[in-house]
Scaffold this motif. Structure first.
Motif, PDB file in Angstrom:
ATOM      1  N   ARG A 256      -8.737   9.208  -3.383  1.00 51.04           N
ATOM      2  CA  ARG A 256      -9.042  10.307  -3.974  1.00 51.04           C
ATOM      3  C   ARG A 256     -10.578  10.309  -3.787  1.00 51.04           C
ATOM      4  NH1 ARG A 256      -6.808   7.746  -8.245  1.00 51.04           N
ATOM      5  NH2 ARG A 256      -5.239   8.540  -8.829  1.00 51.04           N
ATOM      6  N   THR A 257     -11.531  10.056  -3.373  1.00 48.49           N
ATOM      7  CA  THR A 257     -12.902  10.403  -2.986  1.00 48.49           C
ATOM      8  C   THR A 257     -13.037  10.461  -1.715  1.00 48.49           C
ATOM      9  OG1 THR A 257     -14.025   8.956  -4.610  1.00 48.49           O
ATOM     10  CG2 THR A 257     -15.054   9.646  -2.868  1.00 48.49           C
ATOM     11  N   ALA A 258     -12.412  10.387  -0.756  1.00 53.00           N
ATOM     12  CA  ALA A 258     -12.561  10.476   0.414  1.00 53.00           C
ATOM     13  C   ALA A 258     -11.319  12.091   0.781  1.00 53.00           C
ATOM     14  CB  ALA A 258     -11.656   9.810   1.869  1.00 53.00           C
ATOM     15  N   LEU A 259     -10.645  12.283   0.207  1.00 51.62           N
ATOM     16  CA  LEU A 259      -9.925  13.285   0.256  1.00 51.62           C
ATOM     17  C   LEU A 259     -10.848  14.502  -0.739  1.00 51.62           C
ATOM     18  CD1 LEU A 259      -6.187  12.029  -0.874  1.00 51.62           C
ATOM     19  CD2 LEU A 259      -6.774  13.479   1.421  1.00 51.62           C
ATOM     20  N   ARG A 260     -10.907  14.195  -1.632  1.00 52.69           N
ATOM     21  CA  ARG A 260     -12.277  15.259  -1.982  1.00 52.69           C
ATOM     22  C   ARG A 260     -13.316  15.769  -1.137  1.00 52.69           C
ATOM     23  NH1 ARG A 260     -13.520  12.712  -6.409  1.00 52.69           N
ATOM     24  NH2 ARG A 260     -15.600  12.069  -5.261  1.00 52.69           N
ATOM     25  N   HIS A 261     -13.543  14.669  -1.146  1.00 50.42           N
ATOM     26  CA  HIS A 261     -14.628  14.848   0.238  1.00 50.42           C
ATOM     27  C   HIS A 261     -14.839  15.851   1.741  1.00 50.42           C
ATOM     28  CE1 HIS A 261     -17.203  11.441  -1.039  1.00 50.42           C
ATOM     29  NE2 HIS A 261     -17.314  13.028  -2.470  1.00 50.42           N
TER      30      HIS A 261
ATOM     31  N   GLU B  43      -9.182   0.246  -7.188  1.00 49.28           N
ATOM     32  CA  GLU B  43     -10.104   0.670  -6.148  1.00 49.28           C
ATOM     33  C   GLU B  43      -9.849   1.639  -4.891  1.00 49.28           C
ATOM     34  OE1 GLU B  43     -13.446  -1.565  -3.731  1.00 49.28           O
ATOM     35  OE2 GLU B  43     -11.751  -2.771  -4.483  1.00 49.28           O
ATOM     36  N   LEU B  44      -8.445   1.089  -4.335  1.00 55.31           N
ATOM     37  CA  LEU B  44      -7.870   1.753  -3.140  1.00 55.31           C
ATOM     38  C   LEU B  44      -7.632   2.967  -3.027  1.00 55.31           C
ATOM     39  CD1 LEU B  44      -7.203   1.798  -0.560  1.00 55.31           C
ATOM     40  CD2 LEU B  44      -4.773   0.942  -0.930  1.00 55.31           C
ATOM     41  N   MET B  45      -6.529   3.447  -4.632  1.00 55.74           N
ATOM     42  CA  MET B  45      -6.645   4.756  -4.817  1.00 55.74           C
ATOM     43  C   MET B  45      -8.261   5.981  -5.525  1.00 55.74           C
ATOM     44  SD  MET B  45      -3.553   5.072  -4.835  1.00 55.74           S
ATOM     45  CE  MET B  45      -3.149   6.680  -4.922  1.00 55.74           C
ATOM     46  N   ALA B  46      -8.636   4.982  -5.756  1.00 53.98           N
ATOM     47  CA  ALA B  46     -10.114   6.143  -5.703  1.00 53.98           C
ATOM     48  C   ALA B  46     -10.696   6.118  -4.850  1.00 53.98           C
ATOM     49  CB  ALA B  46     -10.678   5.213  -6.969  1.00 53.98           C
TER      50      ALA B  46
ATOM     51  N   VAL C 156       1.123  -1.188   0.077  1.00 47.50           N
ATOM     52  CA  VAL C 156       0.258   0.236   0.184  1.00 47.50           C
ATOM     53  C   VAL C 156       0.763   1.473  -0.088  1.00 47.50           C
ATOM     54  CG1 VAL C 156      -1.505   1.386   1.286  1.00 47.50           C
ATOM     55  CG2 VAL C 156      -1.609  -1.295   1.100  1.00 47.50           C
ATOM     56  N   VAL C 157       1.599   1.302   0.286  1.00 45.89           N
ATOM     57  CA  VAL C 157       2.662   2.889   0.743  1.00 45.89           C
ATOM     58  C   VAL C 157       3.661   2.591  -0.541  1.00 45.89           C
ATOM     59  CG1 VAL C 157       4.639   3.363   2.042  1.00 45.89           C
ATOM     60  CG2 VAL C 157       3.231   2.443   3.597  1.00 45.89           C
ATOM     61  N   TYR C 158       3.943   1.432  -1.112  1.00 46.10           N
ATOM     62  CA  TYR C 158       4.979   1.791  -2.070  1.00 46.10           C
ATOM     63  C   TYR C 158       3.448   2.295  -3.278  1.00 46.10           C
ATOM     64  CZ  TYR C 158       6.809   0.198  -6.553  1.00 46.10           C
ATOM     65  OH  TYR C 158       6.777   0.118  -7.800  1.00 46.10           O
ATOM     66  N   THR C 159       2.758   1.915  -3.360  1.00 42.62           N
ATOM     67  CA  THR C 159       1.205   2.280  -4.139  1.00 42.62           C
ATOM     68  C   THR C 159       1.318   3.911  -4.403  1.00 42.62           C
ATOM     69  OG1 THR C 159       0.479  -0.043  -4.367  1.00 42.62           O
ATOM     70  CG2 THR C 159      -0.555   2.002  -5.580  1.00 42.62           C
ATOM     71  N   LEU C 160       0.883   4.428  -3.496  1.00 36.16           N
ATOM     72  CA  LEU C 160       0.555   5.771  -2.853  1.00 36.16           C
ATOM     73  C   LEU C 160       2.240   6.289  -3.277  1.00 36.16           C
ATOM     74  CD1 LEU C 160      -0.674   4.761   0.831  1.00 36.16           C
ATOM     75  CD2 LEU C 160      -1.825   5.682  -0.603  1.00 36.16           C
ATOM     76  N   ASN C 161       3.461   5.669  -2.684  1.00 36.51           N
ATOM     77  CA  ASN C 161       4.846   6.584  -2.896  1.00 36.51           C
ATOM     78  C   ASN C 161       4.533   6.855  -4.427  1.00 36.51           C
ATOM     79  OD1 ASN C 161       5.378   7.000  -0.194  1.00 36.51           O
ATOM     80  ND2 ASN C 161       6.667   5.603  -0.116  1.00 36.51           N
TER      81      ASN C 161
ATOM     82  N   PRO D 268      -4.956  15.186  -9.301  1.00 29.82           N
ATOM     83  CA  PRO D 268      -5.841  15.984 -10.965  1.00 29.82           C
ATOM     84  C   PRO D 268      -6.105  13.769 -12.127  1.00 29.82           C
ATOM     85  CG  PRO D 268      -3.671  16.552 -11.039  1.00 29.82           C
ATOM     86  CD  PRO D 268      -3.663  15.627  -9.687  1.00 29.82           C
ATOM     87  N   GLU D 269      -6.947  14.004 -12.140  1.00 30.43           N
ATOM     88  CA  GLU D 269      -7.440  13.739 -13.319  1.00 30.43           C
ATOM     89  C   GLU D 269      -6.487  13.900 -14.717  1.00 30.43           C
ATOM     90  OE1 GLU D 269      -7.650  10.483 -13.177  1.00 30.43           O
ATOM     91  OE2 GLU D 269      -9.474   9.465 -11.827  1.00 30.43           O
ATOM     92  N   ASN D 270      -5.828  12.676 -15.565  1.00 38.66           N
ATOM     93  CA  ASN D 270      -4.467  13.115 -16.979  1.00 38.66           C
ATOM     94  C   ASN D 270      -5.666  12.854 -17.716  1.00 38.66           C
ATOM     95  OD1 ASN D 270      -2.984  14.552 -15.345  1.00 38.66           O
ATOM     96  ND2 ASN D 270      -1.540  12.207 -15.115  1.00 38.66           N
ATOM     97  N   VAL D 271      -5.313  13.670 -18.743  1.00 38.37           N
ATOM     98  CA  VAL D 271      -5.730  12.747 -20.041  1.00 38.37           C
ATOM     99  C   VAL D 271      -4.468  13.113 -20.815  1.00 38.37           C
ATOM    100  CG1 VAL D 271      -7.013  13.922 -22.397  1.00 38.37           C
ATOM    101  CG2 VAL D 271      -7.887  14.349 -19.941  1.00 38.37           C
ATOM    102  N   TYR D 272      -4.192  10.888 -21.287  1.00 34.75           N
ATOM    103  CA  TYR D 272      -3.791  10.727 -22.350  1.00 34.75           C
ATOM    104  C   TYR D 272      -3.806  10.457 -23.345  1.00 34.75           C
ATOM    105  CZ  TYR D 272      -2.402   8.960 -17.336  1.00 34.75           C
ATOM    106  OH  TYR D 272      -2.426   8.848 -15.784  1.00 34.75           O
ATOM    107  N   ARG D 273      -2.710  11.719 -23.932  1.00 35.60           N
ATOM    108  CA  ARG D 273      -2.520  10.740 -25.284  1.00 35.60           C
ATOM    109  C   ARG D 273      -1.352  10.282 -25.862  1.00 35.60           C
ATOM    110  NH1 ARG D 273      -6.491  15.347 -27.405  1.00 35.60           N
ATOM    111  NH2 ARG D 273      -7.292  16.534 -25.879  1.00 35.60           N
ATOM    112  N   LEU D 274      -1.362   9.479 -27.142  1.00 38.63           N
ATOM    113  CA  LEU D 274       0.098   9.381 -26.799  1.00 38.63           C
ATOM    114  C   LEU D 274      -0.143   8.610 -28.739  1.00 38.63           C
ATOM    115  CD1 LEU D 274       2.977   7.557 -26.555  1.00 38.63           C
ATOM    116  CD2 LEU D 274       1.892   5.882 -25.959  1.00 38.63           C
TER     117      LEU D 274
END
Length: 224
Positions: free
Chosen positions: A114-119, A108-111, A15-20, A126-132
């Motif tokens: 983000r929801t908890a932080l927003r509330h 799912e955990l990251m989502a 979890v810590v690795y994923t967050l970082n 920020p949700e990025n838009v990816y172009r490649l």
């Protein structure tokens, strides 16, 4: 800063690795005494809290957090193997902002974070838009296009694509992809990743060539 109070070392480290890796600063603790010592020095933006802990259980920790004016409004997400409706209601009634039963997927955990932080009025990634090339991906609206063609992906295919795009240039092993997308206790074989990558490439058409196989390691999307 996000604090992770979890006595299972493998879960805590993942979890810590994923967050970082997502650009969120995080610290892990396996005992409440360590958590309280750190809390006295720095207040976190959010707490991920297990229930079954040594020294004192997570519900008692939650009760103390909610009783302290300094942490009363700090978002707390419960991470626990207890998944009955009674356990969930008990945790939420004690003041938890969300309840995530193990095993869980990292996306799912990251989502949820983000929801908890927003509330809570905290900062949110920020949700990025990816172009490649001719590939266009909008994670917020769940849109994928190959040129002018809309591409329909399953949830896991979409999560795989977003993860590789977000960390463009990084090589992910099959085990890392399994842990991040399917959850740390997923008992499927690494072949699952290969199958999803193959179907993802097929659905993306010409854009599918951006997903590179690194022989003997895993997969990546090149930075260029």
């Amino acid at each position: 800063m996000i604090y992770v109070l979890e006595d299972d070392a493998s879960i805590q480290k993942l979890v810590v690795y994923t967050l970082n890796s997502q650009g969120m600063e995080a610290r892990g603790f396996d005992r409440p005494s360590q958590f309280w010592s750190a809390l006295a020095l720095e207040k976190p933006e959010l707490v991920l809290l297990d229930i079954m802990l040594p020294e004192e259980d997570g519900l008692q920790v939650l009760k103390k957090l909610r009783a302290d004016p300094a942490t009363r409004r700090t978002p707390v997400l419960m991470l626990t193997a207890k998944s009955t409706e009674y356990d969930k209601v008990l945790g939420l009634d004690q003041g938890a902002d969300d309840y995530i039963a193990k095993p869980f997927g990292m996306m799912e955990l990251m989502a949820r974070i983000r929801t908890a932080l927003r509330h809570a009025g905290g900062r949110e990634e920020p949700e990025n838009v990816y172009r490649l090339g001719q590939l266009y991906v909008d994670p917020g609206r769940h849109i994928v296009r190959d040129g002018e063609r809309d591409v329909a992906l399953t949830l896991k295919e979409f999560q795989l694509l977003c993860l590789l795009l977000e960390h463009r240039g990084t090589v992910f092993t099959r085990d890392q992809l399994l842990n991040t997308i399917w959850g740390y206790e997923f008992d499927g074989a690494s072949r699952t990743v290969d199958v999803h990558i193959r179907t993802l490439r097929q659905k993306l058409g010409e854009s599918g060539g951006c997903i590179e196989t690194v022989r003997g390691v895993g997969y990546k999307i090149a930075e260029g």
